[in-house]
Design an enzyme around this catalytic site. Structure first.
Site, PDB file in Angstrom:
ATOM      1  N   CYS A 105       0.833  -1.433   0.009  1.00 33.56           N
ATOM      2  CA  CYS A 105       0.011   0.075  -0.074  1.00 33.56           C
ATOM      3  C   CYS A 105       0.944   1.551   0.020  1.00 33.56           C
ATOM      4  O   CYS A 105       1.329   1.440  -1.002  1.00 33.56           O
ATOM      5  CB  CYS A 105      -0.991  -0.099   1.094  1.00 33.56           C
ATOM      6  SG  CYS A 105      -2.360   1.016   0.969  1.00 33.56           S
ATOM      7  N   HIS A 153      -3.345  -5.682   2.597  1.00 34.85           N
ATOM      8  CA  HIS A 153      -3.020  -5.891   3.961  1.00 34.85           C
ATOM      9  C   HIS A 153      -3.622  -7.117   4.335  1.00 34.85           C
ATOM     10  O   HIS A 153      -4.176  -7.793   3.347  1.00 34.85           O
ATOM     11  CB  HIS A 153      -3.653  -4.796   4.882  1.00 34.85           C
ATOM     12  CG  HIS A 153      -3.336  -3.360   4.664  1.00 34.85           C
ATOM     13  ND1 HIS A 153      -2.200  -2.734   4.590  1.00 34.85           N
ATOM     14  CD2 HIS A 153      -3.957  -2.493   3.639  1.00 34.85           C
ATOM     15  CE1 HIS A 153      -2.213  -1.609   4.287  1.00 34.85           C
ATOM     16  NE2 HIS A 153      -3.347  -1.129   3.718  1.00 34.85           N
TER      17      HIS A 153
HETATM   18  N1  LIG Z   1      -3.436   1.952   3.818  1.00 36.29           N
HETATM   19  C1  LIG Z   1      -2.505   2.774   3.016  1.00 36.29           C
HETATM   20  O1  LIG Z   1      -1.176   2.479   3.089  1.00 36.29           O
HETATM   21  C2  LIG Z   1      -2.946   4.169   2.484  1.00 36.29           C
HETATM   22  C3  LIG Z   1      -1.813   4.697   1.461  1.00 36.29           C
HETATM   23  C4  LIG Z   1      -2.357   5.992   0.967  1.00 36.29           C
HETATM   24  N2  LIG Z   1      -1.971   6.816   2.275  1.00 36.29           N
HETATM   25  C5  LIG Z   1      -3.800   6.183   0.192  1.00 36.29           C
HETATM   26  O2  LIG Z   1      -4.518   6.345   1.148  1.00 36.29           O
HETATM   27  O3  LIG Z   1      -3.721   5.991  -0.720  1.00 36.29           O
END
Ligand SMILES: NC(=O)CC[C@H](N)C(=O)O
EC number: 6.3.5.13
Length: 262
Positions: A94, A194
């Site tokens: 992510c 995740h």
């Molecule tokens: N869950 C995350 O790692 C989010 C990654 C990033 N901040 C987004 O919202 O796209």
């Protein structure tokens, strides 16, 4: 291997550690240890210099603010870029995935330069955030049928060159416009999933270990693994299937003999 001991470096869990993503590093060490490998987990926080003797570097997800802080620190530090050029393995989830790309967006800034390790760009999403279960058909070269995970991101990622980790069956993955999740190259495995990803998909942890140059792995006996991992995986896949689609078809693919899932 970089040294005689197999080393997994967990990168900045103080900034990049949403949804238990740090567990990916623990799983790699555990599955290597179960095979008789002398393995070590090195945790590096964002105020420290990154360890340059790792075999695998693990980056997790994060909110926009910590993500910006992480990319700034990693650029100043320079080690991740160096070890990537040397062919060491990187697992990035992510925010970690977005950071190693060419650029990404936060809620305040449209174009934050990434580390430029892989040719992907992430733009701000115009539609709703991508939140929920993510189920993908893994790239055929991995020999794993399905990858299960959980996504929560606003960014929309386009692959400019190269291949995704998987094809999305349920959820969004990289962006609304296509059915791709993540990125796969010789030394990068990246995903929006995740879970932690390797907890839900232990076979992917094994594929990653197999990619580490010079790491000899004894085969893992089923009784060493326990049935928890398999049960978790089945339960999550079934949950997705509760909404739509045929449970039987997916379960058949999950358990097909050549899927090498464990
Ligand atoms: N869950 C995350 O790692 C989010 C990654 C990033 N901040 C987004 O919202 O796209």
């Amino acid at each position: 291997m970089a040294t005689s001991k197999f080393k997994v470096v967990l990168v900045y869990p103080d900034l990049l550690g949403t949804y238990g993503d740090s567990g990916n590093a623990e799983i790699l060490v555990r599955r290597a240890t179960l095979r008789g490998v002398d393995a070590e987990l090195r945790v590096v926080h964002s105020q420290e210099r990154l360890d340059d003797s790792g075999d695998v570097y693990v980056l997790g997800g994060g909110e926009d603010g910590p993500q910006q802080a992480a990319v700034d620190a990693l650029r100043r530090d320079g080690v991740l870029k160096e070890v990537h050029q040397q062919g060491r393995q990187i697992l990035a989830i992510c925010a970690g995935f977005q950071i190693i790309g060419e650029s990404f967006a936060t809620s305040d800034v449209d174009n934050v330069p990434g580390l430029g390790l892989i040719p992907v760009v992430t733009r701000r999403g115009r539609q709703r955030r991508c939140v929920g279960e993510l189920l993908c058909e893994a790239s055929s070269e991995l020999g794993i049928a399905l990858l299960s995970g959980y996504e929560n991101h606003g960014g929309q990622t386009e692959i400019l060159d190269g291949n995704p980790l998987g094809r999305v069956i349920r959820g969004v993955g990289n962006r609304y416009e296509d059915t791709q999740d993540g990125y796969l190259s010789d030394n990068v495995i990246a995903s929006y999933a995740h879970g932690p990803l390797l907890a839900r998909n232990p076979a992917l942890a094994d594929r990653l270990l197999e990619r580490v140059h010079g790491l000899e792995l004894e085969s893992l006996r089923r009784r060493d693994i326990g049935i928890e991992a398999e049960n978790l995986r089945r339960e999550r896949i079934k949950e997705v299937q509760g909404n739509k689609g045929s449970v039987r078809t997916l379960m058949r693919r999950l358990t097909q003999p050549n899927s090498r899932t464990v």
